[in-house]
Design an enzyme around this catalytic site. Structure first.
Site, PDB file in Angstrom:
ATOM      1  N   ARG A 127      16.009  11.366  31.433  1.00  0.00           N
ATOM      2  CA  ARG A 127      16.120  12.214  30.238  1.00  0.00           C
ATOM      3  C   ARG A 127      17.098  13.356  30.485  1.00  0.00           C
ATOM      4  NH1 ARG A 127       9.945  13.475  28.425  1.00  0.00           N
ATOM      5  NH2 ARG A 127      10.838  15.553  28.235  1.00  0.00           N
ATOM      6  N   ARG A 171      12.569  24.868  31.147  1.00  0.00           N
ATOM      7  CA  ARG A 171      11.374  24.344  30.443  1.00  0.00           C
ATOM      8  C   ARG A 171      10.098  24.941  31.026  1.00  0.00           C
ATOM      9  NH1 ARG A 171      12.115  18.200  31.245  1.00  0.00           N
ATOM     10  NH2 ARG A 171      10.054  18.016  30.320  1.00  0.00           N
ATOM     11  N   ARG A 211      11.652  11.480  37.409  1.00  0.00           N
ATOM     12  CA  ARG A 211      11.149  10.606  36.331  1.00  0.00           C
ATOM     13  C   ARG A 211      12.262   9.701  35.791  1.00  0.00           C
ATOM     14  NH1 ARG A 211       8.173  13.188  31.418  1.00  0.00           N
ATOM     15  NH2 ARG A 211       9.910  14.625  31.549  1.00  0.00           N
TER      16      ARG A 211
HETATM   17  P1  AP5 Z   1       4.655  12.584  32.395  1.00  0.00           P
HETATM   18  O1  AP5 Z   1       3.386  11.851  32.146  1.00  0.00           O
HETATM   19  O2  AP5 Z   1       5.883  12.076  31.713  1.00  0.00           O
HETATM   20  O3  AP5 Z   1       4.435  14.150  32.162  1.00  0.00           O
HETATM   21  P2  AP5 Z   1       4.372  14.980  30.820  1.00  0.00           P
HETATM   22  O4  AP5 Z   1       3.326  16.021  30.995  1.00  0.00           O
HETATM   23  O5  AP5 Z   1       4.239  14.074  29.625  1.00  0.00           O
HETATM   24  O6  AP5 Z   1       5.796  15.654  30.890  1.00  0.00           O
HETATM   25  P3  AP5 Z   1       6.930  15.825  29.785  1.00  0.00           P
HETATM   26  O7  AP5 Z   1       8.142  16.271  30.525  1.00  0.00           O
HETATM   27  O8  AP5 Z   1       7.109  14.597  28.940  1.00  0.00           O
HETATM   28  O9  AP5 Z   1       6.323  16.951  28.960  1.00  0.00           O
HETATM   29  P4  AP5 Z   1       7.061  18.009  28.195  1.00  0.00           P
HETATM   30  O10 AP5 Z   1       5.885  18.689  27.621  1.00  0.00           O
HETATM   31  O11 AP5 Z   1       8.009  18.893  28.868  1.00  0.00           O
HETATM   32  O12 AP5 Z   1       8.055  17.164  27.278  1.00  0.00           O
HETATM   33  P5  AP5 Z   1       7.970  16.677  25.777  1.00  0.00           P
HETATM   34  O13 AP5 Z   1       8.512  15.327  25.735  1.00  0.00           O
HETATM   35  O14 AP5 Z   1       6.635  16.950  25.179  1.00  0.00           O
HETATM   36  O15 AP5 Z   1       4.902  12.590  33.988  1.00  0.00           O
HETATM   37  C1  AP5 Z   1       6.064  13.184  34.544  1.00  0.00           C
HETATM   38  C2  AP5 Z   1       6.487  12.404  35.801  1.00  0.00           C
HETATM   39  O16 AP5 Z   1       5.472  12.528  36.792  1.00  0.00           O
HETATM   40  C3  AP5 Z   1       6.668  10.887  35.558  1.00  0.00           C
HETATM   41  O17 AP5 Z   1       7.731  10.416  36.350  1.00  0.00           O
HETATM   42  C4  AP5 Z   1       5.335  10.280  36.038  1.00  0.00           C
HETATM   43  O18 AP5 Z   1       5.502   8.960  36.508  1.00  0.00           O
HETATM   44  C5  AP5 Z   1       4.949  11.244  37.163  1.00  0.00           C
HETATM   45  N1  AP5 Z   1       3.494  11.391  37.306  1.00  0.00           N
HETATM   46  C6  AP5 Z   1       2.567  11.473  36.306  1.00  0.00           C
HETATM   47  N2  AP5 Z   1       1.333  11.618  36.827  1.00  0.00           N
HETATM   48  C7  AP5 Z   1       1.497  11.656  38.192  1.00  0.00           C
HETATM   49  C8  AP5 Z   1       0.598  11.799  39.286  1.00  0.00           C
HETATM   50  N3  AP5 Z   1      -0.731  11.945  39.101  1.00  0.00           N
HETATM   51  N4  AP5 Z   1       1.119  11.806  40.544  1.00  0.00           N
HETATM   52  C9  AP5 Z   1       2.464  11.660  40.749  1.00  0.00           C
HETATM   53  N5  AP5 Z   1       3.361  11.513  39.740  1.00  0.00           N
HETATM   54  C10 AP5 Z   1       2.875  11.516  38.482  1.00  0.00           C
HETATM   55  O19 AP5 Z   1       8.980  17.709  25.083  1.00  0.00           O
HETATM   56  C11 AP5 Z   1      10.366  17.684  25.324  1.00  0.00           C
HETATM   57  C12 AP5 Z   1      11.053  18.772  24.513  1.00  0.00           C
HETATM   58  O20 AP5 Z   1      10.852  18.529  23.096  1.00  0.00           O
HETATM   59  C13 AP5 Z   1      10.524  20.199  24.729  1.00  0.00           C
HETATM   60  O21 AP5 Z   1      11.121  20.828  25.840  1.00  0.00           O
HETATM   61  C14 AP5 Z   1      10.897  20.862  23.393  1.00  0.00           C
HETATM   62  O22 AP5 Z   1      12.267  21.204  23.341  1.00  0.00           O
HETATM   63  C15 AP5 Z   1      10.643  19.755  22.376  1.00  0.00           C
HETATM   64  N6  AP5 Z   1       9.256  19.784  21.868  1.00  0.00           N
HETATM   65  C16 AP5 Z   1       8.295  18.828  22.060  1.00  0.00           C
HETATM   66  N7  AP5 Z   1       7.151  19.201  21.454  1.00  0.00           N
HETATM   67  C17 AP5 Z   1       7.378  20.406  20.886  1.00  0.00           C
HETATM   68  C18 AP5 Z   1       6.570  21.310  20.159  1.00  0.00           C
HETATM   69  N8  AP5 Z   1       5.286  21.045  19.904  1.00  0.00           N
HETATM   70  N9  AP5 Z   1       7.130  22.475  19.749  1.00  0.00           N
HETATM   71  C19 AP5 Z   1       8.421  22.764  19.974  1.00  0.00           C
HETATM   72  N10 AP5 Z   1       9.259  21.960  20.685  1.00  0.00           N
HETATM   73  C20 AP5 Z   1       8.728  20.780  21.133  1.00  0.00           C
END
Ligand code: AP5
Length: 219
Positions: free
Chosen positions: A164, A175, A131
């Site tokens: 990232r 994660r 990504r």
């Molecule tokens: P993408 O759409 O970015 O996937 P995503 O599900 O949004 O993945 P994230 O890594 O952003 O989710 P996350 O839940 O770990 O992170 P978050 O930012 O919430 O797609 C990923 C990749 O795949 C991209 O390159 C995309 O182009 C590709 N792709 C998408 N669809 C595809 C397809 N169909 N085919 C092929 N490729 C595809 O959280 C980050 C951190 O913040 C956490 O680890 C935690 O420390 C903290 N945090 C956030 N929310 C909380 C909470 N509620 N509580 C506690 N800590 C939290």
């Protein structure tokens, strides 16, 4: 506070929650509420929240419940959530889900849809490590599956693309473990509440979006 399309996108890191949430924003005119984006902004701006969050995020752990619950409650009060919202990355623990349930019930606007994007673990590491994200507009790319046309620049705004910190392979593994231990139980939680729908998150982004829209339109 939402009165219409009040949605939660569930799914492991890399399932495509952010990708699909941005498309829902475009189609339905509701805001994406991403706790990950809010926390990354705080880290970037070096606020007290950002300093606290960074340590947790960079080791693949969750930020404490009371911190993220407070953030989401504040965010949902903003006027742009009046016709609904899509929660991306929240809730992530049973305690967060309980807090959200109580808060929305008090407001008289319960969640009306939870969509779990299913992707098996084998795909997730590849998606996350490939990504790239635009530093200016936040648009997401993948070096193999959806590369930008320009040389390391965003197709939308020309901004610089970066990886990232938590997409490094050793953090990705952590994660995914955190997801299994703390977030996967929410599937059962929302299944029991009758709100859960699932989509296959492997395949063409547009096909997956179409499946999500069918669920949204058929609510
Ligand atoms: P993408 O759409 O970015 O996937 P995503 O599900 O949004 O993945 P994230 O890594 O952003 O989710 P996350 O839940 O770990 O992170 P978050 O930012 O919430 O797609 C990923 C990749 O795949 C991209 O390159 C995309 O182009 C590709 N792709 C998408 N669809 C595809 C397809 N169909 N085919 C092929 N490729 C595809 O959280 C980050 C951190 O913040 C956490 O680890 C935690 O420390 C903290 N945090 C956030 N929310 C909380 C909470 N509620 N509580 C506690 N800590 C939290």
């Amino acid at each position: 506070m939402g009165l219409g399309l009040d949605l939660i996108l569930l799914g492991p890191p890399g399932a495509g929650k952010g990708t699909q949430a941005k498309k829902l924003v475009e189609k339905y005119g509701i805001p994406q509420v991403s706790t990950g984006d809010i926390l990354r902004d705080a880290v970037k701006n070096n606020t007290a929240l950002g300093i606290e969050a960074k340590a947790h995020m960079n080791r693949g752990a969750l930020v404490p419940d009371e911190v993220v619950i407070g953030i989401v409650k504040e965010r949902l009060k903003r006027g742009d959530c009046s016709k609904g919202y899509v929660l991306d990355g929240f809730p992530r623990t049973i305690a967060q889900a309980d807090a959200l349930f109580s808060y929305l019930n008090e407001c008289g606007c319960p969640i009306n849809g939870v969509i779990d994007i299913r992707v098996s673990k084998g795909y997730l590491v590849k998606r996350l490590s490939g990504r790239r994200v635009c530093r200016s507009c936040g648009f997401g790319y993948h070096i193999e599956f959806s590369p930008s046309k320009g040389n390391g620049r965003c197709d939308n705004c020309g901004g610089e693309l970066f990886q990232r910190d938590d997409d490094r392979e050793e953090v990705v593994t952590k994660r995914l473990d955190t997801y299994e231990a703390q977030t996967a139980p929410l599937i059962d939680y929302y299944e029991k509440s009758g709100l859960l729908k699932t989509v296959n998150g492997v395949g063409d982004v547009e096909v997956i979006f179409n499946d999500i829209c069918k669920i949204v339109d058929g609510r």
